[in-house]
Design an enzyme around this catalytic site. Sequence first.
Site, PDB file in Angstrom:
ATOM      1  CB  CYS A 161       5.321  -6.836   3.969  1.00 36.50           C
ATOM      2  SG  CYS A 161       6.529  -7.737   3.012  1.00 36.50           S
ATOM      3  CB  CYS A 213       5.193 -10.924   2.068  1.00 37.30           C
ATOM      4  SG  CYS A 213       4.293  -9.399   1.846  1.00 37.30           S
ATOM      5  CE  LYS A 265       2.831 -15.463   1.446  1.00 35.22           C
ATOM      6  NZ  LYS A 265       2.010 -14.648   0.585  1.00 35.22           N
ATOM      7  CE1 TYR A 289      -1.821 -12.825  -0.511  1.00 35.23           C
ATOM      8  CE2 TYR A 289      -3.731 -11.507  -1.063  1.00 35.23           C
ATOM      9  CZ  TYR A 289      -2.508 -11.634  -0.447  1.00 35.23           C
ATOM     10  OH  TYR A 289      -1.967 -10.569   0.241  1.00 35.23           O
ATOM     11  CD  GLU A 345      -0.315 -16.886  -0.314  1.00 36.66           C
ATOM     12  OE1 GLU A 345       0.239 -16.523  -1.360  1.00 36.66           O
ATOM     13  OE2 GLU A 345      -0.344 -16.172   0.710  1.00 36.66           O
ATOM     14  CG  HIS A 368      15.314 -29.223 -23.387  1.00 38.97           C
ATOM     15  ND1 HIS A 368      13.981 -29.467 -23.122  1.00 38.97           N
ATOM     16  CD2 HIS A 368      15.912 -30.426 -23.520  1.00 38.97           C
ATOM     17  CE1 HIS A 368      13.782 -30.781 -23.101  1.00 38.97           C
ATOM     18  NE2 HIS A 368      14.934 -31.379 -23.338  1.00 38.97           N
ATOM     19  CD  GLU A 384      11.958 -26.873 -22.575  1.00 39.32           C
ATOM     20  OE1 GLU A 384      12.364 -26.841 -23.739  1.00 39.32           O
ATOM     21  OE2 GLU A 384      12.260 -27.782 -21.767  1.00 39.32           O
TER      22      GLU A 384
HETATM   23  C1  LIG Z   1      -1.000 -13.046   5.369  1.00 42.73           C
HETATM   24  C2  LIG Z   1      -0.569 -12.027   4.338  1.00 42.73           C
HETATM   25  C3  LIG Z   1       0.253 -12.413   3.314  1.00 42.73           C
HETATM   26  C4  LIG Z   1       0.650 -11.487   2.356  1.00 42.73           C
HETATM   27  N1  LIG Z   1       1.463 -11.911   1.350  1.00 42.73           N
HETATM   28  C5  LIG Z   1       1.891 -11.036   0.415  1.00 42.73           C
HETATM   29  C6  LIG Z   1       2.777 -11.452  -0.615  1.00 42.73           C
HETATM   30  O1  LIG Z   1       3.156 -12.632  -0.700  1.00 42.73           O
HETATM   31  N2  LIG Z   1       3.187 -10.521  -1.500  1.00 42.73           N
HETATM   32  C7  LIG Z   1       2.788  -9.208  -1.435  1.00 42.73           C
HETATM   33  O2  LIG Z   1       3.226  -8.389  -2.261  1.00 42.73           O
HETATM   34  N3  LIG Z   1       1.930  -8.795  -0.470  1.00 42.73           N
HETATM   35  C8  LIG Z   1       1.472  -9.676   0.446  1.00 42.73           C
HETATM   36  N4  LIG Z   1       0.630  -9.251   1.453  1.00 42.73           N
HETATM   37  C9  LIG Z   1       0.149  -7.853   1.426  1.00 42.73           C
HETATM   38  C10 LIG Z   1       1.202  -6.896   1.996  1.00 42.73           C
HETATM   39  O3  LIG Z   1       1.603  -7.326   3.263  1.00 42.73           O
HETATM   40  C11 LIG Z   1       0.604  -5.494   2.062  1.00 42.73           C
HETATM   41  O4  LIG Z   1       0.113  -5.136   0.793  1.00 42.73           O
HETATM   42  C12 LIG Z   1       1.650  -4.475   2.496  1.00 42.73           C
HETATM   43  O5  LIG Z   1       2.192  -4.790   3.744  1.00 42.73           O
HETATM   44  C13 LIG Z   1       1.006  -3.075   2.538  1.00 42.73           C
HETATM   45  O6  LIG Z   1       1.926  -2.137   3.018  1.00 42.73           O
HETATM   46  P1  LIG Z   1       1.415  -0.802   3.721  1.00 42.73           P
HETATM   47  O7  LIG Z   1       2.626   0.038   3.935  1.00 42.73           O
HETATM   48  O8  LIG Z   1       0.288  -0.243   2.977  1.00 42.73           O
HETATM   49  O9  LIG Z   1       0.812  -1.269   5.107  1.00 42.73           O
HETATM   50  P2  LIG Z   1       1.402  -2.163   6.271  1.00 42.73           P
HETATM   51  O10 LIG Z   1       2.627  -2.906   5.870  1.00 42.73           O
HETATM   52  O11 LIG Z   1       0.270  -2.943   6.785  1.00 42.73           O
HETATM   53  O12 LIG Z   1       1.865  -1.089   7.353  1.00 42.73           O
HETATM   54  C14 LIG Z   1       0.934  -0.291   8.018  1.00 42.73           C
HETATM   55  C15 LIG Z   1       1.479  -0.032   9.409  1.00 42.73           C
HETATM   56  O13 LIG Z   1       0.744   1.024  10.002  1.00 42.73           O
HETATM   57  C16 LIG Z   1       0.596   0.774  11.375  1.00 42.73           C
HETATM   58  N5  LIG Z   1      -0.518   1.597  11.863  1.00 42.73           N
HETATM   59  C17 LIG Z   1      -1.837   1.491  11.516  1.00 42.73           C
HETATM   60  N6  LIG Z   1      -2.549   2.485  12.099  1.00 42.73           N
HETATM   61  C18 LIG Z   1      -1.657   3.231  12.815  1.00 42.73           C
HETATM   62  C19 LIG Z   1      -1.773   4.401  13.613  1.00 42.73           C
HETATM   63  N7  LIG Z   1      -2.936   5.009  13.799  1.00 42.73           N
HETATM   64  N8  LIG Z   1      -0.659   4.894  14.217  1.00 42.73           N
HETATM   65  C20 LIG Z   1       0.543   4.289  14.051  1.00 42.73           C
HETATM   66  N9  LIG Z   1       0.708   3.185  13.297  1.00 42.73           N
HETATM   67  C21 LIG Z   1      -0.366   2.671  12.673  1.00 42.73           C
HETATM   68  C22 LIG Z   1       0.350  -0.732  11.420  1.00 42.73           C
HETATM   69  O14 LIG Z   1       0.654  -1.251  12.693  1.00 42.73           O
HETATM   70  C23 LIG Z   1       1.317  -1.224  10.329  1.00 42.73           C
HETATM   71  O15 LIG Z   1       2.564  -1.569  10.877  1.00 42.73           O
HETATM   72  C24 LIG Z   1       0.222 -10.141   2.439  1.00 42.73           C
HETATM   73  C25 LIG Z   1      -0.616  -9.739   3.479  1.00 42.73           C
HETATM   74  C26 LIG Z   1      -1.009 -10.672   4.419  1.00 42.73           C
HETATM   75  C27 LIG Z   1      -1.911 -10.238   5.534  1.00 42.73           C
END
Ligand SMILES: Cc1cc2nc3c(=O)[nH]c(=O)nc-3n(C[C@H](O)[C@H](O)[C@H](O)COP(=O)(O)OP(=O)(O)OC[C@H]3O[C@@H](n4cnc5c(N)ncnc54)[C@H](O)[C@@H]3O)c2cc1C
Length: 464
Positions: free
Chosen positions: A43, A48, A51, A179, A183, A437, A442
């Site tokens: 994110c 997010c 982006k 999406y 975007e 309005h 609205e």
């Molecule tokens: C381009 C894009 C735009 C998006 N836009 C939106 C939006 O507008 N609104 C919205 O709500 N969501 C959006 N999302 C989705 C959102 O980013 C994810 O749903 C959210 O980040 C999920 O959180 P998470 O904690 O599950 O995983 P993540 O935030 O992906 O975190 C997982 C972390 O784990 C780490 N990791 C993985 N494996 C290991 C390991 N073995 N050891 C140590 N670290 C590890 C990764 O490096 C990462 O930092 C978007 C996603 C993308 C790709």
Amino acid sequence: MTEYDYDLFVIGAGSGGVRAARLASELGQRVGIAEEYRIGGTCVIRGCVPKKLLVYGSRYGAEIEDARGFGWTCEALRFDWPALIHNVYREVDRLNGAYTRTLENAGVDRFLIRATIEDPHTVKLADRDQPVSAKYILVATGSHPEMPDVPGKKYLISSNECFQLEALPDSIVIIGAGYIGMEFASIFAGLGVAVTVLYRGDQVLRGFDMDLRDGVAEAMRDRGIDLRMDTNVASIEKEGDGYRVALKDGGAISASLVMAATGRVPNTRELGLQQAGVALGWNGHVVVDEYSKSSVDNIYAVGDVTDRANLTPVAIREATAFVETVFEDKPKAMDYNFIPTAVFSEPEIGTVGLTEEEAREMYRAIDIYKSSFRPMRATISGRDEKVMMKLVIDAETDKVLGFHMLGPDAAEIAQMAAIPLKLGVTKAQLDATTALHPSIAEELVTMRHKWEHPAPIKGSDAAA
Ligand SMILES: Cc1cc2nc3c(=O)[nH]c(=O)nc-3n(C[C@H](O)[C@H](O)[C@H](O)COP(=O)(O)OP(=O)(O)OC[C@H]3O[C@@H](n4cnc5c(N)ncnc54)[C@H](O)[C@@H]3O)c2cc1C
């Protein structure tokens, strides 16, 4: 003497992992967290936040054009990609620092390295011989872009690389119309790049309400984006400084860059989950119960890695519910109803609740209220833009089941609409609300005619 090094060890410091680690630590638990890339996760670092900043950046060109009708003179417009992308990096760095300090202040031990699971209570950190032990393990490893398996796939970039482009391409082919594809198509088009979107299905944004899908596709085509449905890629080849995308129907498209936006897969590969006894689902996601517990009693998983609703606020809520369940002894399940969602395309989509298609499957009788109108500012800007708003109602109870919008500020309006919908608002209660309005929002409280008897198309004289 304590049995384990940590009460909780979190793998992945993204939206879900950081929240769980902080909350558990603030409750007095001994918490460690491992992150293999950058604290903040998708994110903050490549989702997010950067982006949305690019979305803002990409909209100014059209807005400055529109300002002419309102008397502004704007000469010698020029866009500087390095300036935008460097300012985005700066904000991402700031947030990365803020998330790191949050963990630091909460007393969470941070390991900037890849972690894997050796057994249900043991985590291996890639840079040390000695593993750490934990009473509970939380898998919050997120997901990564899935690249299509076509000849020449090594030439493809994903959304990750879009945030690191040194120069803006003249043209781009985007494969996929979910999406993220929509975007980035809008971002690049707004910055003057010639955009072609290729999708093997028959309409963009699968899973969204059909009126939104049709409406956004039409509006994006009107803005010059070449959207090609029912189109399959055969191969990608290098061609001069750019690429040639060959299509299965025999055609081909040349472009400076080719991006794949064909979905994301959970990060569970080589994580040691199966050897620890954790069951994985069809696409590798961790299978969890309503409390985010995996098939192993002390291993939980939240966020994208569980492939439930892959959004930041959902990962955060799942993490909060996990901490309450495990460390506060207050079992809490996440409620997946009425999660508002946006697509920051141009025009923007905001949606919450059931689509018309879903409601028709689930309810005996539904009513549809729909309105399509030209926003007031377009009367002077001259821009050919329309707003579409739609309500899906359970005809038997009058409850509002879904709200769908296409147009300016749709995300902001959908967030506000999510509150009454979640509280079970009826159409009669919306009708009893006084309009603000003149506003676009609205329309939400002034839709009087069922779609079977459509109201006349409204203009800026809506209150007349
Ligand atoms: C381009 C894009 C735009 C998006 N836009 C939106 C939006 O507008 N609104 C919205 O709500 N969501 C959006 N999302 C989705 C959102 O980013 C994810 O749903 C959210 O980040 C999920 O959180 P998470 O904690 O599950 O995983 P993540 O935030 O992906 O975190 C997982 C972390 O784990 C780490 N990791 C993985 N494996 C290991 C390991 N073995 N050891 C140590 N670290 C590890 C990764 O490096 C990462 O930092 C978007 C996603 C993308 C790709």
